[in-house]
Write a protein that holds these residues in place. Structure first.
Motif, PDB file in Angstrom:
ATOM      1  N   ARG A  45       0.847  -1.195   0.000  1.00 27.10           N
ATOM      2  CA  ARG A  45       0.000   0.000   0.000  1.00 27.10           C
ATOM      3  C   ARG A  45       0.880   1.242   0.000  1.00 27.10           C
ATOM      4  N   ILE A  46       0.611   2.145  -0.943  1.00 24.93           N
ATOM      5  CA  ILE A  46       1.444   3.339  -1.082  1.00 24.93           C
ATOM      6  C   ILE A  46       0.568   4.570  -1.245  1.00 24.93           C
ATOM      7  N   ASP A  47       0.886   5.608  -0.476  1.00 28.50           N
ATOM      8  CA  ASP A  47       0.231   6.912  -0.613  1.00 28.50           C
ATOM      9  C   ASP A  47       1.152   7.830  -1.400  1.00 28.50           C
ATOM     10  N   TRP A  48       0.568   8.658  -2.278  1.00 25.30           N
ATOM     11  CA  TRP A  48       1.336   9.631  -3.056  1.00 25.30           C
ATOM     12  C   TRP A  48       0.707  10.992  -2.807  1.00 25.30           C
ATOM     13  N   LYS A  49       1.496  11.886  -2.233  1.00 25.64           N
ATOM     14  CA  LYS A  49       1.008  13.231  -1.930  1.00 25.64           C
ATOM     15  C   LYS A  49       1.921  14.238  -2.611  1.00 25.64           C
ATOM     16  N   PHE A  57       6.019   9.908  -1.389  1.00 30.68           N
ATOM     17  CA  PHE A  57       5.451   8.571  -1.434  1.00 30.68           C
ATOM     18  C   PHE A  57       5.696   7.914  -0.084  1.00 30.68           C
ATOM     19  N   LYS A  58       4.646   7.314   0.493  1.00 29.02           N
ATOM     20  CA  LYS A  58       4.784   6.583   1.756  1.00 29.02           C
ATOM     21  C   LYS A  58       4.233   5.186   1.555  1.00 29.02           C
ATOM     22  N   ASP A  60       3.682   1.372   3.355  1.00 30.14           N
ATOM     23  CA  ASP A  60       3.667   0.543   4.558  1.00 30.14           C
ATOM     24  C   ASP A  60       4.329  -0.783   4.237  1.00 30.14           C
ATOM     25  N   THR A 131       9.549   6.194   3.153  1.00 34.09           N
ATOM     26  CA  THR A 131       9.177   7.519   2.647  1.00 34.09           C
ATOM     27  C   THR A 131      10.151   7.898   1.544  1.00 34.09           C
TER      28      THR A 131
END
Length: 151
Positions: A45-49, A57-58, A60, A131
């Protein structure tokens, strides 16, 4: 206060049921029901802000050491995050009751915009969270020249 009963309808936006399009397909697994390698691939799972200064990019990645993760940039501004979570060794005398943690290889790729500083990308791993910071180039504001109107 009253309780509202919700249906298990996939078209109900408040339903807690998630539709799995692959649920009807037979699963190919061992007798111990270990997850396949593709389940680990899908579970990164990756978040892109995007901030005014950078793309962040973060990911888990619990239980994975930083030595087991690769962060690469390919031609065409493609950021690739990959790695492998190894399966726990099976002992002859062990009896497994449940295996839910995924193992195997994972890889995620993201096409970066043109305005990034490719030579200043940084990555850090802390408490199972990777990160990746991709700084952005300053956008030059177009020069506006005022034209006098005659007449």
């Amino acid at each position: 206060m009253s309780l509202i009963r919700r249906s298990n309808n996939i078209f109900d936006p408040f339903s807690l049921e998630l539709w799995d399009p692959f649920n009807a397909f037979p699963r190919l697994s061992s007798s111990l029901s270990f997850p396949s390698e593709t389940s680990a691939f899908a579970s990164a799972r990756i978040d892109w802000k995007e901030t005014p200064e950078a793309h962040i990019f973060k990911a888990d990645l619990p239980g994975i050491k930083k030595e087991e993760v690769k962060v690469e940039v390919e031609e065409g501004n493609v950021l690739q995050i990959s790695g492998e979570r190894t399966k726990e060794k099976e002992e002859k005398n062990d009896t497994w009751h449940r295996v839910e943690r995924s193992s195997g290889k994972f890889m995620r790729r993201f096409r970066l915009p043109e305005n990034v500083k490719m030579d200043q990308i940084k990555a850090a791993m802390e408490n199972g969270v990777l990160t990746v910071t991709v700084p952005k180039e300053e956008m030059k504001k177009p020069e506006v020249k005022s034209i006098d109107i005659s007449g």
